[in-house]
Design a protein around this motif. Structure first.
Motif, short mmCIF file in Angstrom:
data_model
loop_
_atom_site.label_atom_id
_atom_site.label_comp_id
_atom_site.label_asym_id
_atom_site.label_seq_id
_atom_site.Cartn_x
_atom_site.Cartn_y
_atom_site.Cartn_z
N ARG A 47 32.97 44.80 -26.63
CA ARG A 47 33.73 46.00 -26.26
C ARG A 47 34.01 46.03 -24.77
O ARG A 47 35.11 46.38 -24.33
N ILE A 48 33.01 45.66 -23.98
CA ILE A 48 33.22 45.61 -22.52
C ILE A 48 34.29 44.58 -22.18
O ILE A 48 35.19 44.83 -21.37
N PHE A 49 34.20 43.40 -22.82
CA PHE A 49 35.21 42.37 -22.58
C PHE A 49 36.60 42.89 -22.91
O PHE A 49 37.55 42.67 -22.15
N HIS A 50 36.72 43.57 -24.04
CA HIS A 50 38.03 44.05 -24.48
C HIS A 50 38.66 44.96 -23.43
O HIS A 50 39.83 44.78 -23.06
N TRP A 51 37.92 45.93 -22.92
CA TRP A 51 38.50 46.90 -22.00
C TRP A 51 38.70 46.31 -20.61
O TRP A 51 39.70 46.61 -19.94
N VAL A 52 37.78 45.48 -20.15
CA VAL A 52 37.97 44.81 -18.86
C VAL A 52 39.18 43.87 -18.93
O VAL A 52 40.00 43.80 -18.01
N ASN A 53 39.31 43.17 -20.05
CA ASN A 53 40.43 42.26 -20.24
C ASN A 53 41.76 43.01 -20.28
O ASN A 53 42.74 42.61 -19.65
N ALA A 54 41.78 44.13 -21.02
CA ALA A 54 43.00 44.93 -21.13
C ALA A 54 43.42 45.48 -19.77
O ALA A 54 44.60 45.41 -19.39
N PHE A 55 42.44 46.01 -19.03
CA PHE A 55 42.74 46.57 -17.70
C PHE A 55 43.20 45.46 -16.75
O PHE A 55 44.14 45.65 -15.98
N SER A 56 42.56 44.30 -16.82
CA SER A 56 42.92 43.19 -15.94
C SER A 56 44.34 42.70 -16.23
O SER A 56 45.12 42.46 -15.29
N ILE A 57 44.67 42.55 -17.51
CA ILE A 57 46.01 42.10 -17.88
C ILE A 57 47.06 43.09 -17.40
O ILE A 57 48.13 42.72 -16.88
N PHE A 58 46.78 44.39 -17.52
CA PHE A 58 47.72 45.43 -17.08
C PHE A 58 47.97 45.31 -15.58
O PHE A 58 49.12 45.32 -15.13
N ILE A 161 44.75 31.61 -29.74
CA ILE A 161 45.94 31.09 -29.05
C ILE A 161 46.17 31.82 -27.74
O ILE A 161 46.34 31.19 -26.67
N PHE A 162 46.20 33.16 -27.77
CA PHE A 162 46.56 33.93 -26.59
C PHE A 162 45.36 34.19 -25.66
O PHE A 162 45.41 33.88 -24.47
N ILE A 163 44.29 34.76 -26.22
CA ILE A 163 43.13 35.09 -25.39
C ILE A 163 42.34 33.84 -25.03
O ILE A 163 41.71 33.76 -23.98
N GLY A 164 42.38 32.83 -25.89
CA GLY A 164 41.68 31.59 -25.61
C GLY A 164 42.53 30.62 -24.80
O GLY A 164 42.38 30.50 -23.58
N LEU A 165 43.48 29.96 -25.46
CA LEU A 165 44.32 28.96 -24.81
C LEU A 165 45.20 29.58 -23.73
O LEU A 165 45.33 29.04 -22.62
N GLY A 166 45.80 30.73 -24.03
CA GLY A 166 46.69 31.39 -23.07
C GLY A 166 45.97 31.74 -21.78
O GLY A 166 46.50 31.55 -20.68
N SER A 167 44.75 32.26 -21.90
CA SER A 167 43.99 32.63 -20.71
C SER A 167 43.65 31.40 -19.87
O SER A 167 43.70 31.45 -18.63
N ILE A 168 43.31 30.31 -20.51
CA ILE A 168 42.99 29.09 -19.78
C ILE A 168 44.20 28.58 -19.00
O ILE A 168 44.10 28.18 -17.83
N GLY A 215 54.29 35.97 -22.70
CA GLY A 215 53.65 35.85 -24.01
C GLY A 215 52.52 36.86 -24.17
O GLY A 215 52.34 37.45 -25.24
N PHE A 216 51.77 37.09 -23.09
CA PHE A 216 50.72 38.10 -23.11
C PHE A 216 51.30 39.49 -23.33
O PHE A 216 50.71 40.32 -24.02
N MET A 217 52.44 39.76 -22.72
CA MET A 217 53.09 41.07 -22.90
C MET A 217 53.44 41.30 -24.36
O MET A 217 53.16 42.37 -24.92
N ILE A 218 54.06 40.29 -24.97
CA ILE A 218 54.44 40.41 -26.38
C ILE A 218 53.21 40.56 -27.26
O ILE A 218 53.17 41.40 -28.17
N PHE A 219 52.19 39.76 -26.99
CA PHE A 219 50.95 39.83 -27.75
C PHE A 219 50.33 41.22 -27.66
O PHE A 219 49.84 41.77 -28.65
N THR A 220 50.32 41.80 -26.47
CA THR A 220 49.72 43.13 -26.27
C THR A 220 50.43 44.19 -27.10
O THR A 220 49.79 45.03 -27.74
N ILE A 221 51.75 44.15 -27.10
CA ILE A 221 52.53 45.13 -27.88
C ILE A 221 52.23 44.99 -29.37
O ILE A 221 51.97 45.99 -30.06
#
Length: 261
Positions: A47-58, A161-168, A215-221
């Protein structure tokens, strides 16, 4: 006097211990009544990862778009020293990138440490069969999609694909662009090879960085839409579960769900 041993028995014992050590922890359940239970699907680190990741991407998207195409400037023409808008955008972008990287590293660790819903195994044939059944379900075709308490296989694949490969990709190309002006520095040399991996020049690396960012933008939506859709159709607390960690499920479904390992 040496104790006689049985190599075959020792081998089987090692295999059994290894299999047991790799077995995932089952998600904790709390009975509500005779039919319903609360399932602790998302543990605190997830849960912490999810919200930190979401805020960071924004933050990264806003500052990244501004760096690529500035949409604001000082209202009064003066020395850049006094406004320093682009400089602050870059500082915030790079600092958030470091947070994003550390957060991802912790999540990769939790792939091995977490419960049964913390990861998935893409190397199983059954995973791809279940993914195809899930695709048919969303296309309103005849299917045999099962009920999943955690992420269904299609969602798991999208995260890989997105959170794994895309982030790398974003991390490697981003750090290359950061240290590109200092090619003789320790960090410049450390990421010099990235250019050869993504086209051979700065423009190609920057293009990869921009394309994956969109791609991250589309994935988020799509991700937000699917989460609300799941919550509305299943009435199982999908949206609140990323805060509390718990989903509400039928007891028979929690007992009938197959172990994904």
């Amino acid at each position: 006097m040496p104790v006689p041993t049985n190599p075959k028995m020792e081998k089987e014992t090692v295999k059994l211990v290894w299999k047991k050590s790799r077995k995932r922890r089952k998600a904790k359940t709390i009975p509500i009544n005779d039919q319903m239970v609360k399932v602790y699907v998302w543990e605190l680190p997830v849960r912490i990862f999810h919200w930190v990741n979401a805020f960071s991407i924004f933050i990264l998207m806003i500052t990244g778009v501004f760096i690529g195409r500035p949409f604001a400037s000082a209202s009064i023409q003066e020395e850049a020293y006094y406004s320093y808008l682009m400089g602050w955008a870059r500082y915030i972008h790079f600092f958030t990138a470091f947070v994003f990287t550390i957060n991802l590293a912790v999540r990769w660790y939790w792939v091995y440490k977490g419960n049964e819903h913390a990861t998935s195994n893409l190397f199983r044939l059954s995973f791809w069969k279940e993914t195809w059944e899930t695709v048919k379900y969303y296309l309103f075709l005849k299917n045999r999609k099962k009920h999943y308490i955690g992420h269904n296989p299609l969602a798991q694949l999208s995260y890989w694909i997105f959170i794994g490969l895309g982030s790398i990709i974003m991390i490697l190309t981003g750090y290359y662009l950061l240290f590109e002006p200092q090619p003789e520095s320790v960090y410049g040399k450390m990421f010099m090879w990235v250019a050869h991996l993504f086209g051979g020049d700065s423009f190609s690396v920057r293009s990869w960085h921009h394309l994956v960012a969109w791609g991250f933008m589309i994935f988020t939506i799509v991700h937000v839409y699917m989460a609300f859709r799941e919550d509305y159709l299943q009435r199982n607390g999908t949206m609140s579960s990323i805060v509390t960690g718990y989903k509400i499920e039928r007891k028979k479904e929690t007992l009938g769900e197959q172990d994904e390992k």
